[in-house]
Motif scaffolding. Structure first.
Motif, PDB file in Angstrom:
ATOM      1  N   SER A 336      -7.020  40.909  10.020  1.00  0.00           N
ATOM      2  CA  SER A 336      -8.397  40.449  10.255  1.00  0.00           C
ATOM      3  C   SER A 336      -8.505  38.932  10.256  1.00  0.00           C
ATOM      4  O   SER A 336      -9.518  38.377  10.684  1.00  0.00           O
ATOM      5  N   LYS A 337      -7.447  38.242   9.802  1.00  0.00           N
ATOM      6  CA  LYS A 337      -7.470  36.780   9.798  1.00  0.00           C
ATOM      7  C   LYS A 337      -7.244  36.241  11.211  1.00  0.00           C
ATOM      8  O   LYS A 337      -6.635  36.910  12.041  1.00  0.00           O
ATOM      9  N   PRO A 338      -7.743  35.025  11.496  1.00  0.00           N
ATOM     10  CA  PRO A 338      -7.478  34.413  12.812  1.00  0.00           C
ATOM     11  C   PRO A 338      -5.975  34.304  13.047  1.00  0.00           C
ATOM     12  O   PRO A 338      -5.240  33.795  12.208  1.00  0.00           O
ATOM     13  N   GLY A 339      -5.536  34.799  14.196  1.00  0.00           N
ATOM     14  CA  GLY A 339      -4.113  34.771  14.518  1.00  0.00           C
ATOM     15  C   GLY A 339      -3.330  35.929  13.960  1.00  0.00           C
ATOM     16  O   GLY A 339      -2.141  36.066  14.243  1.00  0.00           O
ATOM     17  N   GLU A 342      -3.843  39.106  17.868  1.00  0.00           N
ATOM     18  CA  GLU A 342      -4.681  38.647  18.975  1.00  0.00           C
ATOM     19  C   GLU A 342      -3.896  38.657  20.271  1.00  0.00           C
ATOM     20  O   GLU A 342      -2.664  38.747  20.272  1.00  0.00           O
ATOM     21  N   SER A 347      -3.901  33.249  22.040  1.00  0.00           N
ATOM     22  CA  SER A 347      -3.071  32.521  21.086  1.00  0.00           C
ATOM     23  C   SER A 347      -2.499  31.262  21.723  1.00  0.00           C
ATOM     24  O   SER A 347      -2.500  30.184  21.126  1.00  0.00           O
ATOM     25  N   SER A 350      -5.146  28.684  22.137  1.00  0.00           N
ATOM     26  CA  SER A 350      -5.443  28.045  20.856  1.00  0.00           C
ATOM     27  C   SER A 350      -4.384  27.002  20.507  1.00  0.00           C
ATOM     28  O   SER A 350      -4.703  25.902  20.044  1.00  0.00           O
TER      29      SER A 350
END
Length: 369
Positions: A336-339, A342, A347, A350
């Motif tokens: 659930s954390k960014p990265g 995904e 990615s 980003s």
């Protein structure tokens, strides 16, 4: 007290069923767009929990009922029983469509046929794999569905997993393996059956998520398209396959009031099991469904020890359960954390953005000097 006849269990299943229908219907209402971001996040979290609880309760319930049906009453016709499950689910979707709760939708025939092939091979493959393999190898084969599902998402959806997400999946696999895998013996035909079962199940679960996203189908709509075809195909194929596997004919089975009650109960709970699977995979992904779905394995083990005796319960089984649950919690947090999980394009975008920002910062520092 007989756990199979507990009215509280049935009432709980019904509450979860109607509660999830209500939440699933209201999450897409126009009022949702006007909710505050924090309220939306809380609502999504509540829906996620309700979906998982719905799936866990119905899945564990149907395992217990089927175990009683097959072990105590000798109804060993697993494929035909699955056909009955989908026939009951079809009746539910027809009734809901007639009452106006399911709107007309379209699923191209080639897509439907591909899904049915994957789904039916999954059901038949799992039954044959269980018949031809040791319990230990059967459990190992089921565990390989997670890396296969990961492979499908990486190749087909360009998903990128973080290191923590990969490690948490490994911990879940290790924990479940420790508490479920015992004797392991492999033979050629059993390996082939397990291979077909693993890949067809992984493809079927991937396709549930894919079809819902591509054709904007809700769980009820997708079930309305797939359940009738699966019911017809399995009810036609099931009696012959079951006879081949068990050397017993379903028309020669000695039906009793109790066995018919358990068959009916199994079919009723199966509506929730089929629906909750589509809801969960639609809301998450096939990998998340597989990883967190092993919570059901832990529950079944605990209930088995509770209701049927503590034989087989030892320290390494308990440690395996604890390890698996810790891995599931870690996976939920890491993914659930960014990265954490995904699409690769996002990615890369980003990373390029971060490099661009660093380059601009470096230029500004040089100018200041």
């Amino acid at each position: 007290m007989n756990p199979f006849n507990s009215p509280l269990d049935l009432i709980f299943v019904e509450i979860l069923f109607y509660g999830c229908i209500y939440l699933n219907a209201n999450i897409e209402s126009p009022d949702t767009e006007r909710m505050a971001p924090a309220s939306k996040a809380d609502r999504k979290a509540a829906l996620d929990v309700a979906s998982w609880m719905f799936n866990v309760v119905t899945s564990v319930g149907i395992i217990i009922v089927n175990k009683a049906l097959m072990a105590s009453y000798g109804f060993s016709f697993a494929t035909t029983l699955t056909g009955m499950h989908f026939a009951t689910t079809t009746l539910m979707t027809v009734a809901l469509r007639w009452m106006g709760y399911i709107q007309p939708s379209h699923l191209p025939l080639p897509e439907l046929l591909k899904f049915i092939i994957f789904a039916n091979f999954s059901i038949v493959g799992m039954n044959v794999s269980l018949m031809w393999n040791s319990v230990g190898f059967y459990q190992i084969a089921k565990l390989t569905m997670i890396p296969v599902s990961c492979f499908l998402e990486v190749v087909l959806d360009k998903i990128r997993y973080s290191r923590d997400t990969k490690l948490s999946i490994s911990v879940v696999l290790l924990g479940v393996a420790v508490c479920t895998v015992t004797d392991v013996s492999v033979n050629t035909k059993g390996f082939v059956a397990a291979f077909i079962a693993v890949w067809s199940t992984s493809l079927q679960q991937y396709y549930v998520h894919y079809l819902q996203r591509k054709y904007s189908l809700g769980s009820f709509n997708l079930l309305g398209h797939t359940a009738p075809v699966q019911a017809v195909s399995l009810l036609l194929l099931g009696p012959f396959l079951d006879y081949w596997l068990t050397n017993k004919r379903i028309d020669a089975y000695d039906y009793s009031v109790t066995s018919v009650f358990f068959i009916t109960l199994s079919c009723t709970i199966a509506i929730g099991t089929n629906l909750s699977q589509f809801i969960c995979i639609g809301r998450f992904t096939a990998v998340s469904f597989q990883v967190l779905g092993h919570m059901k394995t832990i529950f079944v083990l605990v209930l088995g020890f509770f209701f049927f005796g503590k034989e087989g319960l030892n320290l390494h089984v308990i440690l395996g359960m604890i390890l698996a649950v810790m891995g599931m919690i870690w996976y939920g947090n890491a993914s659930s954390k960014p990265g954490g999980k995904e699409k690769r394009s996002l990615s890369l975008q980003s990373e390029r953005s971060q490099k661009h920002d660093l380059l601009l910062e470096s230029i500004e520092n040089d100018e200041n000097v």
